[in-house]
Design a protein around this motif. Structure first.
Motif, short mmCIF file in Angstrom:
data_model
loop_
_atom_site.label_atom_id
_atom_site.label_comp_id
_atom_site.label_asym_id
_atom_site.label_seq_id
_atom_site.Cartn_x
_atom_site.Cartn_y
_atom_site.Cartn_z
N ASN A 14 5.74 -8.69 -8.83
CA ASN A 14 4.63 -8.08 -8.10
C ASN A 14 4.71 -8.42 -6.62
O ASN A 14 5.08 -9.53 -6.25
N CYS A 15 4.31 -7.48 -5.80
CA CYS A 15 4.18 -7.72 -4.37
C CYS A 15 3.16 -8.84 -4.17
O CYS A 15 2.08 -8.82 -4.75
N GLY A 16 3.51 -9.83 -3.34
CA GLY A 16 2.63 -10.96 -3.11
C GLY A 16 1.38 -10.59 -2.34
O GLY A 16 0.41 -11.33 -2.32
N VAL A 17 1.39 -9.46 -1.68
CA VAL A 17 0.26 -9.06 -0.85
C VAL A 17 -0.72 -8.18 -1.61
O VAL A 17 -1.92 -8.43 -1.64
N CYS A 18 -0.22 -7.14 -2.26
CA CYS A 18 -1.15 -6.19 -2.89
C CYS A 18 -1.02 -6.17 -4.42
O CYS A 18 -1.84 -5.55 -5.09
N GLY A 19 0.00 -6.83 -4.97
CA GLY A 19 0.09 -6.94 -6.42
C GLY A 19 0.81 -5.80 -7.11
O GLY A 19 1.00 -5.83 -8.32
N TYR A 42 10.89 -4.03 -0.46
CA TYR A 42 9.91 -3.31 0.34
C TYR A 42 8.84 -2.77 -0.60
O TYR A 42 9.14 -2.14 -1.61
N CYS A 43 7.59 -3.04 -0.28
CA CYS A 43 6.49 -2.56 -1.11
C CYS A 43 6.01 -1.22 -0.56
O CYS A 43 5.50 -1.15 0.56
N SER A 44 6.20 -0.18 -1.35
CA SER A 44 5.81 1.15 -0.88
C SER A 44 4.30 1.30 -0.85
O SER A 44 3.76 2.21 -0.22
N SER A 45 3.60 0.40 -1.53
CA SER A 45 2.15 0.49 -1.60
C SER A 45 1.47 -0.03 -0.33
O SER A 45 0.58 0.61 0.21
N CYS A 46 1.89 -1.21 0.15
CA CYS A 46 1.24 -1.78 1.33
C CYS A 46 2.20 -1.96 2.49
O CYS A 46 1.79 -2.37 3.57
N GLY A 47 3.47 -1.65 2.30
CA GLY A 47 4.42 -1.70 3.40
C GLY A 47 4.99 -3.08 3.67
O GLY A 47 5.67 -3.29 4.67
N THR A 48 4.70 -4.03 2.79
CA THR A 48 5.22 -5.38 2.99
C THR A 48 6.73 -5.42 2.73
O THR A 48 7.22 -4.83 1.80
N GLN A 49 7.43 -6.14 3.60
CA GLN A 49 8.85 -6.29 3.44
C GLN A 49 9.17 -7.77 3.33
O GLN A 49 8.56 -8.60 4.00
ZN LIG Z 1 2.35 -4.53 -1.53
#
Ligand SMILES: [Zn+2]
Length: 108
Positions: A14-19, A42-49
């Protein structure tokens, strides 16, 4: 084979920022040397890389280190919300993991 395996494995993370789970197409192998694999996610949901380093020996991942980008580090500088727990979680997952990938990837 290992490349595909690593991508599938990290698409479970899971993305650490948005899950949200990382999409396989957003996981890229950056480099590989002596069993050390460096991947960018790269998280396509919140843009975290972010970066993930994994030590792979004979098909077993023995250590995983994730890192946040500069921007993320600034954003989370005053808190410990993201990072350590995710790394530990992944670490524990890999420690407990019995190598049964067919089973792992069939469960939804
Ligand atoms: Zn995310």
């Amino acid at each position: 084979m290992r490349e595909a395996f690593l991508k599938r494995l990290f698409s479970k993370v899971n993305c650490g920022v948005c899950g949200q789970k990382y999409d396989v197409s957003n996981i890229k192998i950056l480099d590989q040397e002596d069993g050390l694999w460096v991947l960018s996610v790269y998280c396509s949901s919140c843009g975290t890389q972010g970066l993930i380093a994994a030590v792979v020996q004979e098909g077993n991942i023995t250590e995983v280190i994730t890192d946040l980008t500069e921007a993320e580090r600034e954003r989370f500088d005053d808190s410990e919300v993201v990072g350590v727990d995710d790394v530990l979680e992944m670490h524990n997952f890999l420690k407990e993991f019995d190598g049964d990938f067919a089973n792992l990837f069939s469960e939804k």
